[in-house]
Structure formats: structure tokens, C-alpha cells
Write a protein that holds these residues in place. Structure first.
Motif, mmCIF file in Angstrom:
data_model
loop_
_atom_site.group_PDB
_atom_site.id
_atom_site.type_symbol
_atom_site.label_atom_id
_atom_site.label_comp_id
_atom_site.label_asym_id
_atom_site.label_seq_id
_atom_site.Cartn_x
_atom_site.Cartn_y
_atom_site.Cartn_z
ATOM 1 N N LEU A 9 -57.246 11.712 -4.705
ATOM 2 C CA LEU A 9 -57.069 10.447 -3.998
ATOM 3 C C LEU A 9 -58.441 9.992 -3.508
ATOM 4 O O LEU A 9 -59.062 10.663 -2.687
ATOM 5 C CB LEU A 9 -56.111 10.619 -2.820
ATOM 6 C CG LEU A 9 -54.754 11.242 -3.161
ATOM 7 C CD1 LEU A 9 -53.985 11.559 -1.898
ATOM 8 C CD2 LEU A 9 -53.964 10.328 -4.052
ATOM 9 N N LYS A 10 -58.900 8.852 -3.981
ATOM 10 C CA LYS A 10 -60.238 8.369 -3.632
ATOM 11 C C LYS A 10 -60.188 7.397 -2.462
ATOM 12 O O LYS A 10 -59.156 6.788 -2.177
ATOM 13 C CB LYS A 10 -60.875 7.706 -4.852
ATOM 14 C CG LYS A 10 -61.073 8.670 -6.005
ATOM 15 C CD LYS A 10 -61.760 7.991 -7.163
ATOM 16 C CE LYS A 10 -61.945 8.963 -8.306
ATOM 17 N NZ LYS A 10 -62.600 8.337 -9.456
ATOM 18 N N ASN A 11 -61.318 7.249 -1.776
ATOM 19 C CA ASN A 11 -61.415 6.357 -0.615
ATOM 20 C C ASN A 11 -61.131 4.896 -0.955
ATOM 21 O O ASN A 11 -60.692 4.134 -0.093
ATOM 22 C CB ASN A 11 -62.794 6.465 0.034
ATOM 23 C CG ASN A 11 -62.986 7.784 0.755
ATOM 24 O OD1 ASN A 11 -62.016 8.403 1.191
ATOM 25 N ND2 ASN A 11 -64.221 8.223 0.870
ATOM 26 N N ASP A 12 -61.392 4.498 -2.211
ATOM 27 C CA ASP A 12 -61.165 3.097 -2.586
ATOM 28 C C ASP A 12 -59.693 2.819 -2.930
ATOM 29 O O ASP A 12 -59.340 1.730 -3.358
ATOM 30 C CB ASP A 12 -62.072 2.689 -3.745
ATOM 31 C CG ASP A 12 -61.796 3.459 -5.028
ATOM 32 O OD1 ASP A 12 -60.877 4.303 -5.052
ATOM 33 O OD2 ASP A 12 -62.507 3.210 -6.023
#
Length: 64
Positions: A9-12
Motif C-alpha cells: 500500500l503506497k502513500n499515493d
């Protein structure tokens, strides 16, 4: 070899998955199940060489 799916899960807000140890379309089926639990849908898919591999099963019949 055991099968596993890594979900990042990425910050963006994007999600990256990496399915390892699967052969054929089962990797897509299993990944889609996990993404459904996250209320996410695939927008871009790159298939690995393993996707095109088939599991080989050898069977023999012994005649008496």
C-alpha cells in the motif's frame, strides 16, 4: 515452493501486488479476491512468465 501474494500500500493511494509461486490464471483469481477485500480494482496488470506455465501431472496406468 509455497505460494504467496505480497500487497504494498503506497502513500499515493495506489496498491502494488506481487504473486509468487503460482502458475497459470490462478494468480489473478487469488489476487482479485484480496483486492476485493480492500475495495480496490486492478488498473494495470503485468503478467510474469509463470502465468503461461502449466502444472505438469504425470499419470500412469498399471495393467495386470
Amino acid at each position: 515452493m509455497s505460494s504467496k501474494i505480497v500487497i504494498i500500500l503506497k502513500n499515493d493511494g495506489t496498491i502494488t501486488t506481487d504473486a509468487n509461486g503460482f502458475r497459470g490464471p490462478i494468480c489473478i483469481k487469488e489476487t482479485e479476491k484480496l483486492l476485493a477485500g480492500l475495495d480496490a480494482k486492478c488498473q494495470n496488470r503485468r503478467l510474469k512468465a509463470e502465468y503461461n506455465e502449466q502444472k505438469v501431472v504425470n499419470r500412469a496406468v498399471v495393467k495386470e
